[in-house]
Write a protein that holds these residues in place. Structure first.
Motif, PDB file in Angstrom:
ATOM      1  N   GLN A 127       9.877  -1.392   2.166  1.00 45.40           N
ATOM      2  CA  GLN A 127      10.137  -0.754   0.880  1.00 45.40           C
ATOM      3  C   GLN A 127      11.461  -1.269   0.332  1.00 45.40           C
ATOM      4  OE1 GLN A 127       8.093   1.279  -0.831  1.00 45.40           O
ATOM      5  NE2 GLN A 127       6.573   1.021   0.798  1.00 45.40           N
ATOM      6  N   PRO A 128      11.594  -1.321  -0.991  1.00 48.99           N
ATOM      7  CA  PRO A 128      12.844  -1.832  -1.557  1.00 48.99           C
ATOM      8  C   PRO A 128      14.050  -0.934  -1.284  1.00 48.99           C
ATOM      9  CG  PRO A 128      11.068  -1.804  -3.201  1.00 48.99           C
ATOM     10  CD  PRO A 128      10.603  -1.029  -2.026  1.00 48.99           C
ATOM     11  N   ARG A 129      13.820   0.386  -1.122  1.00 52.99           N
ATOM     12  CA  ARG A 129      14.946   1.317  -1.025  1.00 52.99           C
ATOM     13  C   ARG A 129      14.726   2.324   0.090  1.00 52.99           C
ATOM     14  NH1 ARG A 129      13.440   0.220  -6.107  1.00 52.99           N
ATOM     15  NH2 ARG A 129      14.968  -0.909  -7.368  1.00 52.99           N
ATOM     16  N   ARG A 130      15.810   2.807   0.626  1.00 49.00           N
ATOM     17  CA  ARG A 130      15.758   3.695   1.778  1.00 49.00           C
ATOM     18  C   ARG A 130      15.102   5.025   1.459  1.00 49.00           C
ATOM     19  NH1 ARG A 130      21.173   4.447   4.282  1.00 49.00           N
ATOM     20  NH2 ARG A 130      20.279   6.356   5.134  1.00 49.00           N
ATOM     21  N   VAL A 131      15.361   5.559   0.263  1.00 45.76           N
ATOM     22  CA  VAL A 131      14.781   6.854  -0.067  1.00 45.76           C
ATOM     23  C   VAL A 131      13.261   6.772  -0.100  1.00 45.76           C
ATOM     24  CG1 VAL A 131      14.973   6.460  -2.559  1.00 45.76           C
ATOM     25  CG2 VAL A 131      14.877   8.796  -1.689  1.00 45.76           C
ATOM     26  N   GLU A 201       5.657  -3.350  -3.081  1.00 52.16           N
ATOM     27  CA  GLU A 201       6.449  -3.479  -4.313  1.00 52.16           C
ATOM     28  C   GLU A 201       7.066  -4.876  -4.453  1.00 52.16           C
ATOM     29  OE1 GLU A 201       5.897  -1.263  -6.251  1.00 52.16           O
ATOM     30  OE2 GLU A 201       5.613   0.615  -5.199  1.00 52.16           O
ATOM     31  N   VAL A 202       6.255  -5.889  -4.210  1.00 51.16           N
ATOM     32  CA  VAL A 202       6.786  -7.261  -4.240  1.00 51.16           C
ATOM     33  C   VAL A 202       7.149  -7.709  -5.648  1.00 51.16           C
ATOM     34  CG1 VAL A 202       5.610  -8.040  -2.155  1.00 51.16           C
ATOM     35  CG2 VAL A 202       4.433  -8.180  -4.351  1.00 51.16           C
ATOM     36  N   VAL A 237      -0.007  -8.250   4.513  1.00 53.22           N
ATOM     37  CA  VAL A 237      -0.532  -7.649   3.291  1.00 53.22           C
ATOM     38  C   VAL A 237       0.591  -7.624   2.261  1.00 53.22           C
ATOM     39  CG1 VAL A 237      -1.603  -5.621   2.236  1.00 53.22           C
ATOM     40  CG2 VAL A 237      -2.110  -6.202   4.624  1.00 53.22           C
ATOM     41  N   ILE A 238       0.312  -8.143   1.071  1.00 49.57           N
ATOM     42  CA  ILE A 238       1.269  -8.158  -0.035  1.00 49.57           C
ATOM     43  C   ILE A 238       0.761  -7.174  -1.085  1.00 49.57           C
ATOM     44  CG2 ILE A 238       2.473  -9.590  -1.725  1.00 49.57           C
ATOM     45  CD1 ILE A 238       2.936 -10.401   1.192  1.00 49.57           C
ATOM     46  N   THR A 477       9.926   2.469  -8.728  1.00 56.53           N
ATOM     47  CA  THR A 477       8.773   2.202  -7.875  1.00 56.53           C
ATOM     48  C   THR A 477       8.954   2.889  -6.535  1.00 56.53           C
ATOM     49  OG1 THR A 477       9.815   0.206  -7.006  1.00 56.53           O
ATOM     50  CG2 THR A 477       8.356  -0.070  -8.886  1.00 56.53           C
ATOM     51  N   SER A 478       7.897   2.879  -5.760  1.00 58.29           N
ATOM     52  CA  SER A 478       7.924   3.206  -4.339  1.00 58.29           C
ATOM     53  C   SER A 478       7.992   4.684  -4.002  1.00 58.29           C
ATOM     54  CB  SER A 478       9.097   2.516  -3.626  1.00 58.29           C
ATOM     55  OG  SER A 478       9.012   1.132  -3.802  1.00 58.29           O
TER      56      SER A 478
END
Length: 835
Positions: A127-131, A201-202, A237-238, A477-478
């Protein structure tokens, strides 16, 4: 006030398929408690962070929770595609999975794949972010009927984010940030613990995503070389809602084709070798083409002499692989036989390694998930706005007065400064509302907040209250914030751009892309029909770029190059990237690492570089930490305090009026140090840590961000722990350093000098000298630079400066400035960094 900015506004209704069960009446409360978890009646949201609750009989049984959530899962659009997803990975190694926002990709895909026979190891989901990583792990743990992470040895779902690792021995599904997967690649370049890696979330195309994609392609296609290879294939998987499928397919197919062609060439070479021993030549017979500093790289095999670099057979080295620094020739693409003696495997003909596998069954599959969230109405401004903060304030109250509950508001802003400014304005205006109106609870959400502060946005508002979440693109996102029904999109975001020629970084507010606008709009329709107010015109939307520029094309590459070097990638020029950066950017990044001592003259990572790569910091700051650890780490605790302060933007608040600014200067006088900002930060952290009575009052009196100082203390604690793990600091029980939580506020002149000299090891390129006309010019490049007005040295004249950031806003500014002596800079440059 409520209708002013949208008078005569354009409305555009976007029709999409949505679930027939519930969610069609905007006045119906579709949020409910389901066995202690937040969910919805008509539009189950797969990514909601769940709130733990207790019944009279104790904690609700986990299996009962999972059973009740099963019906929710089956309503998701992705549910009917679960067999297709498994079959695609049964037959292929790579799957490009796209699907509209809210289809359930992030939570359901790992659970589908757990049922595959070949999935014996763990599943990693980045994931892009820790939260987002933490909230998704909580949801999936609930759906699987298991505890989360380290709470039990039997937990099947865990997460790993920077400074927070919650895993268990029995874990099968692991959510982690992109940076943490790169750290795992440092320990295990083949990712042997995993059967599947899911990159979510690429579309954001952060530099970490691009690096991960490159490493995964090398593993899955066979481009990566070396011992310790995987016995079983890795599946990849993307995923994204707004992904350019064709580009990702071509990226991986290129890797497969490259290996197929290489295998064909090696087969032809082997056939030729059966007729002529002369084919076993080295990389070149010309002395002019041999690498500088390169000695005979022949390796005896069974009494015969065979050149080590057979994969370069009959291909001369390009002279552009070498650059010259101060008369020294440096390898951009080092001799791999010297840095990795085990490559290639000479036990097989032509040096062919075992990892070259047949590719008959290796293909890239694609899958699109039909169906999405609830419909969203989109409103545009009739005319462009000049003040998006004022327009946001007006839109918040327009929604609050005109739209029914339930339904919380999410506002997308550009950064911490705009979030805090709008928070104050909304709270001030809310005090004047009529008593019968619902209350407003304003909550910020940005990266610098602590995890506990970020988690506040997921909690439901109590009573007759509407939540207003003020967020940066961290909420784009995410993750899903439960209850969001209305989105206000300013159409702006801060973006960093690094200028290689100047070594200058700009952080400017930019217009977002259409892809980001779609993601932001999607936040409104995750749990119920929603509305999105775009604070720009419809024509402005049409004029936006389709997608944003990948970060790797607009950033300093030194961090990325250090990641590659530490993970065994010597040939960084040919590392697979979807959008390769310009060569001058790569060269500048390598030169920066070289001068930091992270690389040797042959371009191989040094012991200092290895230590730096283990720290989740920019290379320059990591170099300062490593330097501070020398001589028994006498000043390392002080350096950690300063580095922690540097991780927070706008620690010192800037009052609006001249009178308040003078008051702030007076209140901070006890903290200000004549040596500059770094020693001032140290005094601030120490003073705050020693405050035992009322820390919030302490910060308010001095116009210092209390929220920022809380984050500094958190990072400080984490960095100390990490340095102990890396044996840069001794265990806390045996620390022989001063504990400045209760120690004296001042440090001696000698200690101050030693601290600044440590920082020069990382920032000697960020130095400037005083010119006769009173201006400052950098030593590197001779560029004009001004001291930023926020600095304690603003308006002062010193013989030389060291600064942490060289940024451009309305002019070129130095931030994080300290006064240094000219001879210190010379000592730092002559101190043997290039080794």
């Amino acid at each position: 006030m409520a209708s002013e900015p949208f008078r005569g506004q354009k409305r555009k209704r976007e029709h999409h398929h949505h679930h027939s069960k519930g969610g069609t009446n905007p006045h119906v409360n579709v949020i409910q408690k389901l066995d202690g978890k937040i969910t919805t009646q008509g539009g189950p949201q797969s990514k909601s962070t769940l709130q733990e609750s207790h019944s009279k009989g104790g904690r609700i049984n986990q299996r009962e929770k999972a059973k009740s959530l099963q019906a929710v899962r089956e309503q998701l659009p992705i549910w009917r595609s679960r067999k297709d997803i498994r079959e695609a990975l049964d037959q292929n190694d790579v799957l490009i999975l796209s699907g509209e926002t809210g289809s359930g990709k992030s939570t359901q895909v790992p659970q589908f794949l757990l049922e595959s026979q070949w999935c014996k190891g763990q599943i990693a989901i980045t994931q892009p972010r820790r939260v987002a990583a933490i909230s998704l792990a909580r949801r999936v743990a609930a759906e699987m009927g298991t505890t989360l992470g380290s709470s039990s040895p039997a937990s099947r779902v865990g997460y790993s984010v920077r400074f927070d690792n919650s895993t268990s021995p029995a874990m099968r599904v692991k959510y982690l940030t992109e940076g943490m997967l790169l750290q795992e690649l440092l320990r295990d370049p083949w990712l042997k613990n995993y059967s599947i890696v899911v990159v979510d979330e690429v579309h954001e195309r952060s530099i970490n995503v691009d690096l991960i994609l490159g490493f995964l392609r090398r593993i899955v296609t066979g481009e990566a070389q070396g011992e310790g290879k995987r016995e079983k294939r890795l599946k990849v998987v993307i995923m994204s809602a707004t992904v350019d499928v064709e580009s990702f397919v071509e990226f991986f197919q290129t890797g497969f084709r490259k290996i197929e062609e290489q295998q064909k060439q090696e087969a032809a070479d082997e056939e030729e070798d059966n007729y002529s021993e002369s084919s076993w030549s080295g990389i070149s017979t010309s002395e002019d083409e041999k690498a500088p500093l390169q000695k005979d790289n022949s390796i005896p095999v069974n009494g015969n002499v065979t050149k080590a670099l057979l994969r370069f057979k009959n291909k001369p080295r390009d002279k552009s692989d070498y650059i010259t620094i101060n008369g020294k020739v440096i390898n951009l693409v080092p001799d791999r036989s010297k840095s990795q003696q085990k490559e290639p495997c000479l036990g097989q003909p032509n040096g062919q390694n075992e990892e070259y596998r047949t590719l008959d069954t290796k293909h890239v599959a694609t899958c699109f998930i039909k169906g999405r969230q609830y419909p969203v109405q989109v409103f545009y401004m009739p005319e462009p706005t000049n003040d998006f903060l004022e327009s946001s304030l007006t839109a918040v109250f327009q929604i609050h007065y005109g739209e029914p509950l339930p339904g919380d508001i999410l506002v997308f802003l550009t950064g911490q400064d705009t979030v805090e400014a709008l928070q104050k304005s909304v709270e001030d205006h809310a005090t004047g509302m009529a008593p019968e109106m619902p209350k407003i609870l304003v909550l910020p959400l940005f990266a610098a907040l602590s995890p506990a502060q970020q988690a506040q946005v997921f909690l439901p508002a109590h009573g007759y209250t509407r939540k207003v979440i003020l967020a940066t693109n961290i909420a784009e996102t995410s993750l899903t914030i439960p209850g969001i029904r209305y989105v206000i999109d300013t159409g702006k975001a801060k973006a960093k751009h690094f200028h290689n020629g100047l070594g200058l970084e700009s952080l400017l507010v930019k217009t977002i892309s259409q892809s980001s606008a779609i993601q932001r709009k999607g936040r409104a329709g995750r749990e119920m029909p929603g509305k999105c107010w775009r604070l720009y015109t419809e024509q402005g939307y049409q004029e936006m770029e389709k997608t944003g520029q990948p970060e790797i094309l607009r950033c300093d590459l030194s961090s990325a190059l250090l990641v590659m070097k530490a993970r065994g990638v010597d040939d960084v020029i040919n590392f697979p990237l979807m959008n390769p950066p310009r060569r001058d950017g790569i060269e500048n990044g390598l030169l920066h690492l070289l001068t930091l001592g992270a690389l040797t003259e042959r371009g191989v990572i040094s012991s200092i570089g290895i230590q730096m790569s283990r720290l989740p910091l920019l290379p320059s700051l990591a170099r300062v930490i490593v330097e501070g650890a020398r001589n028994d780490g006498e000043y390392l605790l002080e350096i950690i305090d300063i580095v922690a302060a540097l991780t927070v933007e706008n620690l010192f608040l800037n009052p609006a009026t001249e009178e308040k600014r003078e008051e702030a200067d007076t209140a901070r006088a006890e903290l200000t140090r004549r040596q500059g900002d770094l020693l001032t930060f140290l005094a601030t952290v120490r003073s705050y840590a020693a405050e035992n009575a009322n820390r919030k009052a302490w910060t308010e009196k001095r116009y210092i961000s209390h929220r920022g100082m809380q984050n500094v203390m958190n990072v400080r604690k984490q960095l100390r722990s990490l340095c102990q793990q890396q044996k840069l600091l001794p265990p806390s029980s045996s620390l022989k350093f001063h504990d400045y939580d209760e120690g004296p506020l001042n440090v001696s002149e000698d200690i101050s000098t030693s601290i600044l000299k440590c920082f020069l090891k990382g920032f000697h390129a960020n130095t400037a000298r005083l010119m006769p006309d009173g201006s400052y010019k950098t030593f590197v490049g001779n560029h004009a630079v001004a001291i930023h007005p926020s600095s304690v040295l603003f308006g002062k004249k010193v013989e030389a400066l060291m600064f942490v950031q060289f940024v451009f806003t309305n002019k070129s500014y130095a931030r994080g400035v300290s006064a240094v002596q000219l001879n210190w800079i010379g000592d730092a440059l002559d101190g043997g960094e290039i080794a």
